[in-house]
Design an enzyme around this catalytic site. Sequence first.
Site, PDB file in Angstrom:
ATOM      1  N   ARG A  33       4.483  14.354   3.015  1.00 25.88           N
ATOM      2  CA  ARG A  33       3.528  13.253   2.853  1.00 25.88           C
ATOM      3  C   ARG A  33       4.150  11.971   3.402  1.00 25.88           C
ATOM      4  O   ARG A  33       4.620  11.119   2.654  1.00 25.88           O
ATOM      5  CB  ARG A  33       3.181  13.121   1.378  1.00 25.88           C
ATOM      6  CG  ARG A  33       1.861  12.456   1.123  1.00 25.88           C
ATOM      7  CD  ARG A  33       0.960  13.304   0.288  1.00 25.88           C
ATOM      8  NE  ARG A  33      -0.339  12.676   0.130  1.00 25.88           N
ATOM      9  CZ  ARG A  33      -1.227  13.091  -0.734  1.00 25.88           C
ATOM     10  NH1 ARG A  33      -0.973  14.111  -1.522  1.00 25.88           N
ATOM     11  NH2 ARG A  33      -2.403  12.515  -0.821  1.00 25.88           N
TER      12      ARG A  33
ATOM     13  N   ARG B 229      -5.339  16.472 -13.193  1.00 28.05           N
ATOM     14  CA  ARG B 229      -5.177  15.249 -12.398  1.00 28.05           C
ATOM     15  C   ARG B 229      -6.517  14.742 -11.886  1.00 28.05           C
ATOM     16  O   ARG B 229      -6.641  13.557 -11.571  1.00 28.05           O
ATOM     17  CB  ARG B 229      -4.259  15.503 -11.192  1.00 28.05           C
ATOM     18  CG  ARG B 229      -2.796  15.690 -11.557  1.00 28.05           C
ATOM     19  CD  ARG B 229      -1.951  15.843 -10.302  1.00 28.05           C
ATOM     20  NE  ARG B 229      -2.407  14.920  -9.292  1.00 28.05           N
ATOM     21  CZ  ARG B 229      -2.567  15.193  -8.010  1.00 28.05           C
ATOM     22  NH1 ARG B 229      -2.269  16.384  -7.543  1.00 28.05           N
ATOM     23  NH2 ARG B 229      -3.007  14.282  -7.158  1.00 28.05           N
TER      24      ARG B 229
ATOM     25  N   ASP C  91     -10.632  17.502   0.713  1.00 27.84           N
ATOM     26  CA  ASP C  91     -10.572  17.786  -0.722  1.00 27.84           C
ATOM     27  C   ASP C  91     -11.654  18.782  -1.168  1.00 27.84           C
ATOM     28  O   ASP C  91     -11.555  19.347  -2.250  1.00 27.84           O
ATOM     29  CB  ASP C  91     -10.716  16.488  -1.536  1.00 27.84           C
ATOM     30  CG  ASP C  91      -9.475  15.604  -1.419  1.00 27.84           C
ATOM     31  OD1 ASP C  91      -8.470  16.070  -0.867  1.00 27.84           O
ATOM     32  OD2 ASP C  91      -9.530  14.455  -1.886  1.00 27.84           O
TER      33      ASP C  91
ATOM     34  N   LYS D   7     -11.774   9.314  -9.024  1.00 29.17           N
ATOM     35  CA  LYS D   7     -10.323   9.132  -9.168  1.00 29.17           C
ATOM     36  C   LYS D   7      -9.761   8.331  -7.980  1.00 29.17           C
ATOM     37  O   LYS D   7      -8.982   7.407  -8.161  1.00 29.17           O
ATOM     38  CB  LYS D   7      -9.641  10.510  -9.207  1.00 29.17           C
ATOM     39  CG  LYS D   7      -8.144  10.455  -8.999  1.00 29.17           C
ATOM     40  CD  LYS D   7      -7.515  11.827  -9.060  1.00 29.17           C
ATOM     41  CE  LYS D   7      -7.440  12.560  -7.751  1.00 29.17           C
ATOM     42  NZ  LYS D   7      -6.365  12.137  -6.840  1.00 29.17           N
ATOM     43  N   ASN D   8     -10.187   8.699  -6.774  1.00 30.28           N
ATOM     44  CA  ASN D   8      -9.596   8.083  -5.587  1.00 30.28           C
ATOM     45  C   ASN D   8     -10.048   6.642  -5.368  1.00 30.28           C
ATOM     46  O   ASN D   8      -9.537   5.960  -4.476  1.00 30.28           O
ATOM     47  CB  ASN D   8      -9.876   8.933  -4.341  1.00 30.28           C
ATOM     48  CG  ASN D   8      -9.056  10.218  -4.357  1.00 30.28           C
ATOM     49  OD1 ASN D   8      -8.204  10.404  -5.233  1.00 30.28           O
ATOM     50  ND2 ASN D   8      -9.322  11.105  -3.408  1.00 30.28           N
TER      51      ASN D   8
ATOM     52  N   CYS E 214       4.894  16.938  -1.142  1.00 26.50           N
ATOM     53  CA  CYS E 214       4.090  17.322  -2.301  1.00 26.50           C
ATOM     54  C   CYS E 214       3.475  18.684  -2.029  1.00 26.50           C
ATOM     55  O   CYS E 214       3.788  19.330  -1.042  1.00 26.50           O
ATOM     56  CB  CYS E 214       3.024  16.290  -2.600  1.00 26.50           C
ATOM     57  SG  CYS E 214       1.664  16.305  -1.440  1.00 26.50           S
TER      58      CYS E 214
END
Length: 419
Positions: free
Chosen positions: A123, A400, A308, A24-25, A118
């Site tokens: 952020r 997500r 993460d 995803k990133n 967030c």
Amino acid sequence: MTVEKLFIEGPNKLAGEIAVHGAKNSVLPILAASMLCGAGCVLHNCPVLSDVETAMRILRHLGCRVERSGSSVFVDPTGMDRDDIPDCLMREMRSSIVFLGAIISRAGSAHLSFPGGCELGPRPIDLHLAALRRMGAVIRENHGCLDCSAPEGLHGARISLSFPSVGATENVMIAASRADGTTVISNAAREPEICDLADFLRQCGAEISGDGESTIVIEGVPALGGCEHRVIPDRIAASTFLAAAAATNGRLLLTGVNPLHLSPVLPVFEEAGCRLRCWENRMEIKAPPRLRPIKGIRTMPYPGFPTDSQAPVMAMACLAEGTSVFVENIFESRYKHAGELLRLGANIKVEGRVAVVEGVKRLSGAPVEAPDLRGGAALVIAGLAAEGLTEVSGLRHIDRGYEHFTESLAGAGASICRR
Ligand code: UD1
């Protein structure tokens, strides 16, 4: 509106094979960069995730043609005719700030709303804005909106980041690719996703060197072409499945992974007593009957332990025989999953950036709510290991970042369903 939940009947012992999707990133900045191309691009290994769909909606809003066929996404940016991102899309995905450099470079101006705070705490985007200003962008922060222009176009600059921010490094790399002159980023982020973005841009004709190291040099070129690119595997999804196998005393084969990108997390699984075997793009984990504690996990920029992976690994540490200690150095407020893990019977104390996890013999099922993306994955892992029924709500967070999460776990023997 009906709210979907995951129902997990534990304890489970994962066994079998799971194919890991694309990162995803990586997809998000590469989709942003694709708008600078003078021709169409095809991206393979793009997972179907809500964040990726949001990025595709942003491109469509800007006037690009974007089509998905399975895990491949085609982008034709030639018809781009706007320079704004609506507030609703900015709110849906805070990391849409990574589109800023690309829009200014392509359109000469940009209008975005401020991403704001967030789930992980404030952020800030000060590093992104300072770097783009050094490259000639005029940015006004006006009632929660960013009004940007580059009257003379963007130019190369020496940019020294006070922290190796992943998003700021990506924004500058993208903006510098077609800027006038040379850009040097010092203290750049070194994550594998940075190298993937650089590979994509190079295939389109950009001149970039030093990615993967602390100093990245970008020689601006007047135009970029199109290309076909395969996105790297998602190392965070892979580490989540490793933690799930470990927490359930299971044995899993992960396919479609790059074990080199996982090198910061593998020692933690070995310390916990898991046996690992790695091949070029596969790896196997075999967990012991009882995990050992992990002495100290400090989240750090790559090649340190990724923030993460902190929550999934904490779920596994809840069941170790002894005390594990976590220090979260990247985000201010990244222990929201700890409170939910307590509901399942975990023993965790959080004090500022430190979390102390006293392993327990067993967890017991309970209703819990995903507080954020990786925290949600941690609750699923704990639910798989817990005795009885765990109901996980807040699935929009998990969607997500994990494609076919329920199906992948069920395919490896988990008793899990989504209703
Ligand atoms: C990216 C990842 C995210 C991961 C994070 C850290 C994407 C889409 N997201 O997020 O999953 O958790 O890297 O590995 O790739 N900071 C500032 N000012 C700035 C920018 C960042 O103070 O202008 C701070 C942040 O508040 C945070 C730290 O720097 O404390 C790291 O942020 P950064 O590396 O920028 O993370 P993201 O790119 O947002």
